[in-house]
Scaffold this motif. Sequence first.
Motif, PDB file in Angstrom:
ATOM      1  N   CYS A   1      -4.960   8.764 -32.063  1.00  0.00           N
ATOM      2  CA  CYS A   1      -4.094   8.965 -30.903  1.00  0.00           C
ATOM      3  C   CYS A   1      -4.512   8.010 -29.791  1.00  0.00           C
TER       4      CYS A   1
ATOM      5  N   CYS B   1      -5.295   9.760 -26.156  1.00  0.00           N
ATOM      6  CA  CYS B   1      -6.563  10.424 -25.845  1.00  0.00           C
ATOM      7  C   CYS B   1      -7.724   9.757 -26.565  1.00  0.00           C
TER       8      CYS B   1
ATOM      9  N   GLY C   1      -8.235  14.312 -28.666  1.00  0.00           N
ATOM     10  CA  GLY C   1      -7.371  15.469 -28.761  1.00  0.00           C
ATOM     11  C   GLY C   1      -6.614  15.688 -27.477  1.00  0.00           C
ATOM     12  N   CYS C   2      -5.276  15.777 -27.561  1.00  0.00           N
ATOM     13  CA  CYS C   2      -4.457  15.995 -26.374  1.00  0.00           C
ATOM     14  C   CYS C   2      -3.171  16.704 -26.777  1.00  0.00           C
TER      15      CYS C   2
ATOM     16  N   CYS D   1      -0.991  14.736 -29.466  1.00  0.00           N
ATOM     17  CA  CYS D   1      -1.470  14.749 -30.856  1.00  0.00           C
ATOM     18  C   CYS D   1      -1.826  16.170 -31.299  1.00  0.00           C
TER      19      CYS D   1
HETATM   20 ZN    ZN Z   1      -4.058  12.705 -28.464  1.00  0.00          ZN
END
Ligand code: ZN
Lengths: 815, 354
Positions: free
Chosen positions: B278, B281, B285-286, B289
Amino acid sequence: MRLSIKWLRQYVQFRISPEDLGQRLTSVGLEVESIEHLGKVFDGFVVGEVIRVRKHANADKLTVCEVDVRRKGTSPASVLQIVCGAPNVQKGQKVAVGLIGAVVPKNQHDPEAQPFVLSKLKVRGEESNGMICSEYELGLGTDANGILVLDETANVGTPLAEYFGLNDIVFEIGVTPNRPDCLSHIGIAREVAAILRKKLAIPKLKIREEKKSNINESISIKIENRRDCARYSARLVTGINVGPSPVWMQTSLKAVGIRPINNIVDITNYVMIECGQPLHAFDYDRIQGKQIVVRSASEGEKFITLDQKEHALSASTLMICDAKKPIAIAGVMGGMNSEISNSTTSVLIESAYFDPASIRKTAKELGISSDAAYRFERGTDPNGTRFAADRAAELMRDLADGKIHKGAVDEYPRKINERNIDVRISQVNRVLGTALVASDVKEYLLPIGIRILKNSKGRLKCIAPTFRPDLEQEIDIIEEIARIHGYANIADKMVSAIDFSGMTTSPDEFHEIRRFLEGSGFSEVVTNSLVDLRMAQMFSDRVVSILNPISKDLSAMRPSSVCSMLQTVSHNNNYGTKDLRLFELGRTYETVRKEEKGHPVPGYAEKEVLALCLSGRREHRGWDSSDKGVDIYDMKGVVEALLNKILLDKFHFIYYDSHSALTEQTIAVEKNGTYVGFLGKVKAELLRKFSIENDVYVSELNVQVLVQSDEGARSYSPSSKFPIVTRDLAFVVERNVLAEDLQRRIVKIGGKLLAQIVLFDIFEGKPLSENKKSLAFSLQLNSSEKTLTEEEVDSVVNGIVADVHNTFGAELRSS
Amino acid sequence: MFYPEYNKTFAMAEFQDSLAQSITSLRAKAEEAARTIATTDALEKFRIEFLARKGSVGQLFEELKSVPPDVKPKYGKLLNEFRIFVDALYQSAKTKIESTSAETDTFIDLTLPGRGLPLGTRHPITQTLDDIKSIFVSMGFGVVDGPEIEDDYHNFEALNFPPNHPARDMQDTFFLDKDVLLRTHTSPVQIRVMKERRPPLRVIMPGRVYRNEAISARSYCLFHQVEGLYVDRNVSFSELKGTLVAFARAFYGSSLKYKFRPSFFPFTEPSLEMDITCFLCSGKGCRVCKQSGWLEVLGAGMVHPNVLRNVGYDPEEFTGYAFGIGVERTTILRHNIPDIRLLFENDMRFLKQF
Ligand SMILES: [Zn+2]
């Protein structure tokens, strides 16, 4: 290199046409640049025999002849009646007859005239079915006073070209510098034999020498510079009669562009053109001391060549000398002091191998180009000197009554051997991408003179002949294999060969259109192609509807991109953006009859269209802009410019009275009679349905038709180098006269000199009377040939003014 | 300021008559007038008053005609010198005006914006499409297209979706007729292309496809795909991967991290999906995604032997790969656009950003 096909046939027989042969030669690297049919001008001319002559009853100077041309078939008859004006025509003569339809190269009465076609004539009451020609008329000479009388042994009915030995075809071959072997007829015959798989027949020499006289008693050779002269061979021929060479030899030489001189010189030239070995003929009696010395010149030494020019030599110039003096610049040109003359009786024929670099240097230094030097500097065959000398000696015996002394002198101090070259079959295939085997390779190489000594485990020991100095290493042999195998027979592979025909390889086939519109301030939109069914039905009665729509407002495929455009305008107006310049490249959809061809899914048609939309202010809003709104001329201007850019002038507009259901001020666009699309002003009632208050102008054009370009790269047309004269003319016409009609008329009358016309002002109102308007045009006049004079410009302008007055009642507006 | 000095004493001493007096008074008047000239209009007024043919100086020359002949040359000389003097006054005033007018008369505000040219924009979907197409064209792919209105055979059956197979449920379909539909993917163009041509074949097939799904921020009833296809002898899975990596690096940047995972499409086998780290981020992790750190960017696989057979190719002789890239999804990720519907609204405030 000029190649006579007739001459070529002495060494190789073939049936294919000269044109086919030309293509085959080109395909193996001997580029045939032109094919000349020598006797073509004599098509329709034959040898005739005058069998009866009588005076013309109505003309003193004319005779009526009956000429037998022995033509088969009924028409024209074997015996033709021809009226002749020449004083020297007589019964029994063989003459050159032009048959009906033949093109006579020259006109006796008018030297400037074009060739003319013979037709059946009546000359003062007597029929004439052809023409007995003079030398002048045939373009063969200057004598126009009487007819050309041919040799009495000539065969009646023989085509004249054949009679003159001109029934030959000559190729101009661009021989690349690496192929000196192909600067001869035998060399090219070898290639022809190889590509056509025919036998090569090199003349076998049986030399008939005088038993008593030995050449060694008459001449000796001493080569001092062995680096530049590896071999020197010579023959001695005595008892010669110098005179013209026979017709066949002269014809052959003329065909290849060499001027016949005398039998001895012609023979040396003939042999050179035959086998590529340049020869030199010395007048033996002018050689002092029975000796030939090959040495370098001393710096500054003077020498007069046979073209009567004096040259200052350098130390690197290789000279042929006798015991006392230089007699030739080796390989470049002979000297005056040993030149063949009409009184020459003994000839020493030189046939040598000179170092190519040395000859090239000398020829450049002295600024001499000769056929001999041309060949020597590219590399002759060091092992072919004896053949050439013997061949020339034999010809001198046959054609000049010469007697050949026994033996030849032949100094060969630096032997040049054939090259051994190893060729791996695997490498051949690796380089060429072929799957050839040893037997293929053998088959290709043997006919071009490359012998194969041994073949073990895919490794061929090849021997390259000395007439091919270009063959030095494996890759050279691989090239030969590729040539004879045929480049066309090697597959066109890529990593994988993709056939891109019928595809676009440009990432965007509408690139030009997009770029133009973006540059013109249009923003691209991408809209939903699903629309409300009822909405769609306003645009078409052939709407594609969806059986299972998500919702009512997405229940049909749009039949026109105008509805998507209006939705976009409406959305933007709602959010305060009123000035819009939009375009979309997308599809429209309609149902068609199932039988209609050309649709992937029968019954449904998809069209790639360009939609344009203008609304709001004409100008980008700013401190200096006007607040005027767009009108139809803005839309027309955009469409015109776009079409001009991609179609040049291949489109035109058609003006409708506003009968379109959706737009008014509608203009249709056609390209070569095919409907491309329309532009117009959206009707108010339609705008109301989208809650749009401002005027909206739209255009929808079929882009597939637009980009379907039948033109290749555009070709240049020159711009005039002469000044442009501008004249402004304002015409007062009835208000209903169409500007385009008036302009077209002006363009027509203005003709070639009217380079450009611009309508630059329209005026109505006082002081013009009601129902009148003034249209002002700016005319640019220009000629591509000269500067126009005031009078010429006035004449064009006056012509226009007078014409539009007649056709439109237009009056020139007084200023 | 420099004036050519006029010899006043000369005028006073020798001439006491009316003409001399006229000159004296006129001189004072001209000097006064010249001093106050500030505009081009005033300058012109001065010229007309004194120097024009009918001006004051001209008048004096008229008077000269009636002067007795014996003194005429002296008067003539005097008058001439006076005219040169007035002319010098004029020239000097003129120079003064010209040198000041450029700076003071017109004030140019260079901070005004330039006259605007309307700026056109290219729709972000088109920009993404162009970029994807350019990369594949440079890799030797040709471009073809096909109809959006398709039949069941090309859209499903030939692509190894058996009738009534659950695989069909993967793609909600708009129907126009019993067997006629809006294509749900660009894969039917594969069938059309393969039937028209023989391998080797290397094409991309960009186009618009339709899904009968509820419209939301994440999905729309239509979108664009770029389908790719390569069929030849010895086309391998490893080549497919290599090609996709080359594409992804060219499109997303060379430092990209990626992974392939097995997937299922009826018309390819083995099938894969490609994920890239992604880029919003950097893999941490965001929201976009879904906290996974990975973004799914495309689906692909080796062309199924059944598909090859359906188009009349011998699977023993030919192999091939196919891939599909979603243009809207790519565009949204690329430009960080939160709602797919923005792409189809065509709001100028949105379009101007790209
Ligand atoms: Zn992400």
